[in-house]
Enzyme design. Structure first.
Site, PDB file in Angstrom:
ATOM      1  N   CYS A 148      49.607 -59.629 157.738  1.00 19.04           N
ATOM      2  CA  CYS A 148      50.568 -58.988 156.560  1.00 19.04           C
ATOM      3  C   CYS A 148      50.419 -59.643 155.311  1.00 19.04           C
ATOM      4  CB  CYS A 148      52.120 -59.396 156.895  1.00 19.04           C
ATOM      5  SG  CYS A 148      52.325 -59.195 158.716  1.00 19.04           S
ATOM      6  N   LYS A 199      33.760 -52.426 160.009  1.00 20.14           N
ATOM      7  CA  LYS A 199      35.249 -53.046 160.656  1.00 20.14           C
ATOM      8  C   LYS A 199      36.183 -51.997 160.850  1.00 20.14           C
ATOM      9  CE  LYS A 199      38.271 -55.574 158.510  1.00 20.14           C
ATOM     10  NZ  LYS A 199      39.737 -55.414 158.786  1.00 20.14           N
ATOM     11  N   ASN A 200      36.593 -51.345 159.627  1.00 26.52           N
ATOM     12  CA  ASN A 200      37.739 -50.356 159.857  1.00 26.52           C
ATOM     13  C   ASN A 200      37.564 -49.157 160.637  1.00 26.52           C
ATOM     14  OD1 ASN A 200      39.222 -52.335 158.576  1.00 26.52           O
ATOM     15  ND2 ASN A 200      38.739 -51.360 156.468  1.00 26.52           N
ATOM     16  N   ILE A 250      48.545 -49.468 146.473  1.00 25.24           N
ATOM     17  CA  ILE A 250      48.703 -49.418 147.980  1.00 25.24           C
ATOM     18  C   ILE A 250      49.470 -50.618 148.464  1.00 25.24           C
ATOM     19  CG2 ILE A 250      47.465 -49.310 150.210  1.00 25.24           C
ATOM     20  CD1 ILE A 250      47.156 -46.620 148.372  1.00 25.24           C
ATOM     21  N   ASP A 261      40.805 -52.082 149.362  1.00 23.69           N
ATOM     22  CA  ASP A 261      39.975 -53.158 149.817  1.00 23.69           C
ATOM     23  C   ASP A 261      38.799 -53.335 148.651  1.00 23.69           C
ATOM     24  OD1 ASP A 261      41.261 -53.161 152.099  1.00 23.69           O
ATOM     25  OD2 ASP A 261      39.784 -52.289 153.366  1.00 23.69           O
ATOM     26  N   ARG A 279      36.453 -62.520 159.355  1.00 17.29           N
ATOM     27  CA  ARG A 279      37.391 -61.331 159.708  1.00 17.29           C
ATOM     28  C   ARG A 279      36.534 -59.984 159.552  1.00 17.29           C
ATOM     29  NH1 ARG A 279      42.552 -60.301 157.583  1.00 17.29           N
ATOM     30  NH2 ARG A 279      42.001 -58.492 159.023  1.00 17.29           N
ATOM     31  N   ARG A 308      45.868 -56.971 161.955  1.00 17.45           N
ATOM     32  CA  ARG A 308      46.615 -55.665 161.673  1.00 17.45           C
ATOM     33  C   ARG A 308      46.196 -54.474 162.584  1.00 17.45           C
ATOM     34  NH1 ARG A 308      51.203 -53.667 159.512  1.00 17.45           N
ATOM     35  NH2 ARG A 308      50.682 -51.170 159.007  1.00 17.45           N
ATOM     36  N   ARG A 321      53.950 -54.680 155.440  1.00 15.99           N
ATOM     37  CA  ARG A 321      53.372 -53.779 156.031  1.00 15.99           C
ATOM     38  C   ARG A 321      53.862 -52.939 157.191  1.00 15.99           C
ATOM     39  NH1 ARG A 321      47.151 -55.879 156.051  1.00 15.99           N
ATOM     40  NH2 ARG A 321      46.371 -53.659 155.933  1.00 15.99           N
ATOM     41  N   PRO A 322      55.073 -52.008 156.967  1.00 20.60           N
ATOM     42  CA  PRO A 322      55.729 -51.424 157.941  1.00 20.60           C
ATOM     43  C   PRO A 322      55.120 -50.446 158.702  1.00 20.60           C
ATOM     44  CG  PRO A 322      56.110 -50.336 155.711  1.00 20.60           C
ATOM     45  CD  PRO A 322      55.012 -51.555 155.446  1.00 20.60           C
ATOM     46  N   ILE A 323      55.402 -50.272 159.686  1.00 24.75           N
ATOM     47  CA  ILE A 323      54.699 -49.278 160.783  1.00 24.75           C
ATOM     48  C   ILE A 323      55.634 -47.819 161.075  1.00 24.75           C
ATOM     49  CG2 ILE A 323      53.335 -50.681 161.786  1.00 24.75           C
ATOM     50  CD1 ILE A 323      55.159 -50.943 164.244  1.00 24.75           C
ATOM     51  N   ASP A 324      56.774 -47.561 160.111  1.00 25.33           N
ATOM     52  CA  ASP A 324      57.734 -46.692 160.453  1.00 25.33           C
ATOM     53  C   ASP A 324      56.864 -45.180 160.659  1.00 25.33           C
ATOM     54  OD1 ASP A 324      57.142 -47.234 157.603  1.00 25.33           O
ATOM     55  OD2 ASP A 324      58.279 -45.506 157.068  1.00 25.33           O
ATOM     56  N   LEU A 325      55.945 -45.029 159.836  1.00 23.34           N
ATOM     57  CA  LEU A 325      55.099 -43.892 159.723  1.00 23.34           C
ATOM     58  C   LEU A 325      54.401 -43.479 161.349  1.00 23.34           C
ATOM     59  CD1 LEU A 325      53.752 -43.811 156.206  1.00 23.34           C
ATOM     60  CD2 LEU A 325      55.741 -42.982 156.881  1.00 23.34           C
TER      61      LEU A 325
HETATM   62  C1  UD1 Z   1      45.079 -49.699 154.403  1.00 22.60           C
HETATM   63  C2  UD1 Z   1      44.084 -48.976 153.703  1.00 22.60           C
HETATM   64  C3  UD1 Z   1      42.816 -48.707 154.389  1.00 22.60           C
HETATM   65  C4  UD1 Z   1      42.048 -50.109 154.410  1.00 22.60           C
HETATM   66  C5  UD1 Z   1      43.029 -50.977 155.220  1.00 22.60           C
HETATM   67  C6  UD1 Z   1      42.602 -52.362 155.498  1.00 22.60           C
HETATM   68  C7  UD1 Z   1      44.939 -46.930 152.157  1.00 22.60           C
HETATM   69  C8  UD1 Z   1      45.694 -45.706 152.189  1.00 22.60           C
HETATM   70  N1  UD1 Z   1      45.029 -47.510 153.323  1.00 22.60           N
HETATM   71  O1  UD1 Z   1      45.166 -49.127 155.748  1.00 22.60           O
HETATM   72  O2  UD1 Z   1      42.005 -47.891 153.555  1.00 22.60           O
HETATM   73  O3  UD1 Z   1      40.904 -49.977 154.979  1.00 22.60           O
HETATM   74  O4  UD1 Z   1      44.337 -50.961 154.727  1.00 22.60           O
HETATM   75  O5  UD1 Z   1      42.892 -53.077 154.213  1.00 22.60           O
HETATM   76  O6  UD1 Z   1      44.225 -47.272 151.243  1.00 22.60           O
HETATM   77  N2  UD1 Z   1      53.124 -47.459 154.987  1.00 22.60           N
HETATM   78  C9  UD1 Z   1      54.279 -47.336 155.156  1.00 22.60           C
HETATM   79  N3  UD1 Z   1      54.765 -47.221 156.420  1.00 22.60           N
HETATM   80  C10 UD1 Z   1      54.010 -47.384 157.345  1.00 22.60           C
HETATM   81  C11 UD1 Z   1      52.429 -47.349 157.253  1.00 22.60           C
HETATM   82  C12 UD1 Z   1      52.156 -47.462 155.813  1.00 22.60           C
HETATM   83  O7  UD1 Z   1      55.205 -47.581 154.421  1.00 22.60           O
HETATM   84  O8  UD1 Z   1      54.267 -46.963 158.741  1.00 22.60           O
HETATM   85  C13 UD1 Z   1      52.538 -47.953 153.865  1.00 22.60           C
HETATM   86  C14 UD1 Z   1      52.084 -49.331 153.423  1.00 22.60           C
HETATM   87  O9  UD1 Z   1      53.192 -50.092 153.169  1.00 22.60           O
HETATM   88  C15 UD1 Z   1      51.035 -49.342 152.110  1.00 22.60           C
HETATM   89  C16 UD1 Z   1      50.590 -47.898 152.681  1.00 22.60           C
HETATM   90  O10 UD1 Z   1      51.449 -47.091 153.273  1.00 22.60           O
HETATM   91  O11 UD1 Z   1      51.846 -49.289 151.021  1.00 22.60           O
HETATM   92  C17 UD1 Z   1      48.997 -47.983 153.080  1.00 22.60           C
HETATM   93  O12 UD1 Z   1      49.331 -47.826 154.452  1.00 22.60           O
HETATM   94  P1  UD1 Z   1      48.221 -47.461 155.334  1.00 22.60           P
HETATM   95  O13 UD1 Z   1      47.026 -46.613 155.129  1.00 22.60           O
HETATM   96  O14 UD1 Z   1      48.858 -47.189 156.780  1.00 22.60           O
HETATM   97  O15 UD1 Z   1      47.464 -49.016 155.637  1.00 22.60           O
HETATM   98  P2  UD1 Z   1      46.405 -49.414 156.731  1.00 22.60           P
HETATM   99  O16 UD1 Z   1      46.239 -48.483 157.829  1.00 22.60           O
HETATM  100  O17 UD1 Z   1      46.631 -50.783 156.725  1.00 22.60           O
END
Ligand code: UD1
Length: 421
Positions: free
Chosen positions: A116, A22-23, A329, A307, A399, A92, A121-125
């Site tokens: 969420c 899926k991912n 995470i 996961d 899902r 997401r 689950r921020p998207i600042d990055l």
């Molecule tokens: C995450 C998992 C991924 C998993 C997916 C679905 C990790 C590192 N990532 O991916 O393996 O398949 O969930 O469940 O294990 N964050 C920020 N700002 C951002 C983006 C992320 O602070 O802009 C933080 C999140 O709050 C969280 C961490 O970074 O604590 C993990 O983020 P990220 O890898 O981006 O999450 P997903 O892409 O959802």
């Protein structure tokens, strides 16, 4: 309300094929928009998240059809770079359309993504990465507008190896002018799969799987449709192996890549299960009386995947000894523990830590899935509980798992879905 009834207490036996990831599939479907033309995607799992992604693709102007299990996306027509809130909020991964639309159309109108349930689950990055390539963003009342007259390759230093931010940066970089270097990139196998799709689509890219990814943007050049086979789902593999570890028995999973989840295999070996990995296969044998492994700490890849934490935890509820989990995470990833307690599990949680003291027996209960992997954990626990458990909240499980009950039945379990009405 649909219910999954699982009769526990029988050892598992048999073989199952592991679905496509899926991912991997979701970001690759989004990437097909950054390309122009027909993409042919094989091994795409049949999941509700994929269906929602197809709805998004159709909404923005792609033609999508399926033939003999193969998914075709034609993105040659002009794209409408806007996704309605209703579709955004369903999953997401919809956030990956940000980079894809920006690359293709120079703008993206989306809302903050859903899914969420695991905490903030921020998207600042993601936004920081796109801005580093010249995008301008405007975040108003939950609606995010992102525009770039011209995307310019550059250096993107991610403060954390975020999977989603790495994917968005890769998609935007694919059609930027010049070279992009992403440092501290996520190293997950799904990132490498995305890179392989992009390479097949005509993008010059290298480094995925390591912390530095190089992408030579096509600029005004063409990124075309591509043919790609999605990799196997390492979390589904971890789930079925956990199910056997907890319930006992002997199963073989195939069409899987054991190298993608060595951290999970290591923990399962520590429980005393016998594991044998082969070319695309893993065989597990468990007496059903596992012992507590060393602490399980979730980390970015190649660490233990967040996961896999819920299903592996569910396999250890009856383990001899105490297992400690540390979830690094997501803040809210122990929601399954309340439901597991209803089955008799002894779990204490505090902040990032969960402590599981093995109990002698689990008893069937009526439980409700609150999120995808938490739902899988309930199914795993139900297999080793005495009696018939009833699991609701199946929309979460659907899902990410292709017909969970069919897979469990193939493994000799008694699992029946009762549809509502
Ligand atoms: C995450 C998992 C991924 C998993 C997916 C679905 C990790 C590192 N990532 O991916 O393996 O398949 O969930 O469940 O294990 N964050 C920020 N700002 C951002 C983006 C992320 O602070 O802009 C933080 C999140 O709050 C969280 C961490 O970074 O604590 C993990 O983020 P990220 O890898 O981006 O999450 P997903 O892409 O959802």
């Amino acid at each position: 309300m649909s219910v999954l009834e699982i009769t526990g207490g029988r050892p598992l036996k048999g073989m199952i094929r592991i679905q496509g990831a899926k991912n991997s599939a979701l970001p690759i479907l989004a990437a097909s928009v950054a390309a122009e033309g027909v993409s042919v995607i094989r091994n795409c799992p049949e999941l509700t998240d994929v269906e929602t992604t197809i709805k998004i693709l159709r909404h923005i102007g792609c033609e999508v059809w399926k033939d003999e299990g193969v998914l075709y996306i034609d993105s040659s027509r002009p794209i409408r770079p806007e996704i309605p809130d209703m579709l955004m909020s369903e999953l997401r991964s919809s956030v990956i359309f940000l980079g894809a639309l920006l690359a293709r159309a120079g703008e993206a109108w989306i809302s903050h993504p859903g899914g969420c349930e695991l905490g903030p689950r921020p998207i600042d990055l993601h936004i920081g990465a796109l801005r580093a390539m010249g995008a301008e963003t405007d975040d108003r009342g939950g609606r995010l507008i992102c525009r770039a007259r011209r995307l310019e390759g550059g250096r993107i230093d991610l403060p954390f190896p975020s999977v989603g931010a790495t994917e968005n940066a890769m998609l935007a970089a694919a059609r930027a002018d010049g070279m992009t270097v992403i440092t501290n990139a996520a190293r997950e196998p799904e990132i490498e799969d995305l890179q392989n799709y992009l390479i097949a689509a005509g993008v010059r890219a290298a480094g995925a799987g390591s912390s530095v990814i190089y992408i030579c943007g096509a600029g005004k050049g063409r990124v075309h449709g591509a043919e790609h086979r999605v990799i196997s789902d390492r979390i589904a593999a971890a789930t079925f192996l956990s199910a056997c570890a907890g319930a006992g028995g002997e199963i073989t999973i195939y069409d899987t890549e054991p190298k993608h989840y060595t951290a999970v295999l290591r923990s399962l070996r520590e429980t005393g299960c016998e594991l044998e990995t082969g070319e695309g296969t893993v065989r597990i044998k468990s007496s059903g009386r596992v012992k507590a492994p060393r602490p399980v700490t979730t980390k970015p890849y190649p660490g233990f995947p967040t996961d896999a934490q819920p299903p592996v935890m569910a396999a250890l509820l009856k383990a001899e000894g105490t297992t400690v989990f540390v979830e690094n995470i997501f803040q809210n990833r122990y929601r399954h523990t309340d439901e597991l307690r209803l089955m008799g599990a002894d779990i204490k949680t505090e902040g990032k830590t969960a402590i599981i003291c093995g109990v002698k027996k689990l008893t069937a209960a009526r439980v409700k899935a609150a999120d995808l992997r938490g739902g899988a954990a309930l199914a795993v626990a139900a297999l080793s509980a005495e009696g018939v458990s009833e699991i609701t909240g199946l929309k979460h499980i659907d899902r990410g798992y292709e017909c969970m009950e069919r897979s469990l039945e193939e493994l000799g379990a008694e699992a029946v879905r009762l549809e509502d009405g």
